[in-house]
Design a protein around this motif. Sequence first.
Motif, mmCIF file in Angstrom:
data_model
loop_
_atom_site.group_PDB
_atom_site.id
_atom_site.type_symbol
_atom_site.label_atom_id
_atom_site.label_comp_id
_atom_site.label_asym_id
_atom_site.label_seq_id
_atom_site.Cartn_x
_atom_site.Cartn_y
_atom_site.Cartn_z
ATOM 1 N N TYR A 114 0.849 -1.187 0.000
ATOM 2 C CA TYR A 114 0.000 0.000 0.000
ATOM 3 C C TYR A 114 0.889 1.244 0.000
ATOM 4 N N TRP A 115 0.506 2.197 -0.836
ATOM 5 C CA TRP A 115 1.292 3.416 -0.997
ATOM 6 C C TRP A 115 0.402 4.646 -0.928
ATOM 7 N N GLY A 116 0.950 5.709 -0.368
ATOM 8 C CA GLY A 116 0.272 6.986 -0.408
ATOM 9 C C GLY A 116 0.517 7.671 -1.734
ATOM 10 N N GLN A 117 -0.087 8.830 -1.894
ATOM 11 C CA GLN A 117 0.024 9.566 -3.159
ATOM 12 C C GLN A 117 1.277 10.438 -3.202
ATOM 13 N N GLY A 118 1.917 10.596 -2.053
ATOM 14 C CA GLY A 118 3.151 11.365 -1.987
ATOM 15 C C GLY A 118 2.925 12.808 -1.561
ATOM 16 N N THR A 119 3.935 13.371 -0.929
ATOM 17 C CA THR A 119 3.919 14.782 -0.542
ATOM 18 C C THR A 119 5.270 15.390 -0.917
ATOM 19 N N GLN A 120 5.221 16.568 -1.519
ATOM 20 C CA GLN A 120 6.442 17.203 -2.025
ATOM 21 C C GLN A 120 7.196 17.896 -0.895
#
Length: 125
Positions: A114-120
């Motif tokens: 499971y992965w998140g969408q990411g944060t810059q």
Amino acid sequence: QVQLVESGGGLVQAGGSLRLSCAASGRTFSSNAMGWFRQAPGKAREIVAAISWTGYSTYYADSVKGRFTISRDNAKNTLYLQMNSLTPNDTGVYYCAAARLRAALTLIRDEYDYWGQGTQVTVSS
């Protein structure tokens, strides 16, 4: 539906700090290993830190050792990454991930399901 949602990214000057959070929903991850990965522009996604289900075992990439701290609050189903003394080399998209079948920490990217969408995260010099 299982979701991992990161927050806390942003623009910071070199030497500054950020705290990333990853809130899980749809299922509990209190018995699962979790980790933080990052991907810099033009580079492959790399593991930054990992943590066992209890939180007692942790791993850090050499590049962040002594500056970053991974932690988790299983009661809140939330993963954290405290990042201090940031440098421009820390710039990238940060992803949290959870390993469905692993309780002990793992460094193997394919074991994270499971992965998140990411944060810059952007660190200016």
